[in-house]
Write an enzyme that holds these catalytic residues in place. Structure first.
Site: not given
Ligand code: SAJ
Length: 441
Positions: A271-273, A276
């Site tokens: 859910h980040c890399i 974001d």
């Protein structure tokens, strides 16, 4: 107001609120409770709140015993009642910041949390946003809602940003021992937020502004996305040159300075890399600037599932088999090893692309017995000798530590290894293909 709040933080009489009790908010709430604060955890999910109050944790990195202990001690209360926030002196927001299908920031969760806090905020309150977002969010999205109540930021209400650095499944780095960056809308905001986090986190790093703190997080994750894109491109290069990319990377990693090892794979998940950096790209587009590194890394990382599927097709073709009609077992579907999270997992792309080519796809993942996607439940298969022998190909997409890869290569006929999990195994029945086994097309 500031001194009064600092004192309440110092003597632990401040009531600490956490909005969003997920993989960021729950560990944070427990650390605040362990530091001696009374913590009110607010979440919109009734089942999650009920389970927490019964002493059950839904987060892999937070043992249920830790939750039960703080609930029993009366230091942690979970609730779905937003008016409880009125009793809080500080509120930390840890809600999701997904991207929409058009890769634009979905700020709906942050906005709902902000509205809930605005309805319940009072003079002397500190509000800290932790959700990863584009630079300017704290000042442009949160501040207006909070000051509508006639409060003055830096004087009778304090606003700051503090990026989360939770690495799910990391055995070494947890909420308490991972340095925490904090940046306020004013120096007083930074001071108060620094005091709060210093009460429960070993190292706190104040920076000059909320925008600086927002950018710290985006630099950290863009750094990862770009470097993963670099090694994925190196894998494509090695494939075309017939060189083993893992050997090249491992040998480069012997350089004791000026190099940091990243590993190629079937793409990036979580859910980040994958998400974001697009927050930064989006913001810079509004300022007429194109963040080329972010876009290029995303382009290369996104093409890795297709690269893997072409590799599988090529390997089957070498055995005069078409992908169409082949029985393919995907081994490991979580977005990275040793966790149970599927979000944005490249395995989903690999399975979909294989099915589009007519393959009959099943999966095995010790952490994920089944998952729901687009309303359909997909159930995994057991990793048995029969399953392996009846598969035309086994594709290792996520390299969970607990899988017996020797068993896999002893009973499968063809193994396509996208994570270098079969490097040190004994010679086996299966033909082994890695990301860079063949000369590329
Ligand atoms: N990946 C590669 N090659 C690598 C590293 C990762 O292909 O060399 C892939 C993984 O398989 C995964 C994706 O990239 O699909 C992301 O992996 P990750 O290791 O960055 O892990 P995340 O997304 O769970 O957590 C990261 C944190 N991880 C690390 O720093 C190791 C950290 O960057 C953030 O705290 C976190 O994102 C976050 O919440 O932003």
């Amino acid at each position: 107001m500031k001194d009064q709040l600092l004192k309440r933080i110092q003597d632990r009489t401040a009531v600490v609120g956490v909005v969003g009790l997920g993989y960021v908010g729950l560990p944070l709430a427990i650390e605040f409770a362990r530091a001696g604060f009374t913590v009110i955890g607010y979440d919109v999910s009734e089942p999650i709140v009920a389970a927490l109050m019964a002493g059950h944790s839904h987060i892999q990195d937070v043992p249920s015993g830790a939750v039960a202990a703080e609930v029993a001690a009366g230091r942690f209360v979970a609730t779905t009642n937003e008016s409880e926030l009125r009793n809080c002196d500080t509120v930390s927001i840890a809600v999701p910041t997904p991207l929409s299908k058009t890769r634009d920031p979905d700020m709906s969760f942050v906005q709902s949390a902000t509205e809930a806090i605005a309805r319940n905020c009072h003079p002397g309150m500190l509000v800290v946003l932790e959700s990863t977002t584009y630079p300017g969010t704290t000042r442009e999205v949160m501040q207006p809602r909070i000051v509508e109540k006639g409060l003055t930021v830096g004087k009778d209400v304090f606003l700051a940003f503090s990026p989360e650095r939770v690495d799910p499944g990391n055995p070494t780095w947890h909420t308490k021992n991972t340095p925490k960056v904090v940046g306020g809308l004013t120096p007083e905001c930074t001071e108060v937020a620094t005091a709060l986090y210093s009460a429960c986190i070993d190292v706190v790093v104040p920076v000059a502004s909320a925008e600086a703190a927002e950018l710290v997080k985006l630099l950290e994750n863009t750094f990862r996305a770009v470097n993963i894109g670099l090694v994925n491109e190196m894998a494509i290069v090695c494939d075309k040159l017939g060189v083993n990319v893992w050997e090249v990377i491992d040998a480069a990693a012997t350089k004791p300075f000026g190099f940091m090892k990243f590993t190629p794979g079937p793409g990036i998940g979580g859910h980040c890399i994958p998400l974001d950096p697009h927050y930064l790209a989006w913001k810079m587009r509004t300022l007429n600037y194109k963040t080329r590194f972010i876009d290029l890394a995303s382009e290369i990382n996104s093409e890795m599932p297709e690269f893997v599927v072409r590799k599988v097709a090529r390997a089957l073709n070498d055995e005069r088999k078409a992908t169409n009609g082949s029985r393919i077992l995907v081994l490991g579907v979580a977005y990275k090893k040793d966790i149970d999270d599927m979000r944005e997992s490249p395995a989903l792309d690999v399975m979909r692309l294989l099915e589009q080519r007519g393959a009959i796809v099943s999966f095995h993942d010790p952490y994920i017995p089944s998952f729901r996607e687009d309303g359909v439940i997909h159930t995994g298969v057991a990793l048995t000798r029969e399953q392996l022998e009846s598969s035309d190909a086994v594709v290792i997409v996520t390299d969970h530590s607990g899988v017996d890869y020797q068993f896999v290569v002893d009973h499968a006929t063809l193994v396509v290894d996208t994570r270098n999990s079969t490097l040190r195994l004994h010679p086996s029945r299966a033909r082994l293909v890695t990301l860079t086994s063949h000369h590329g097309e």
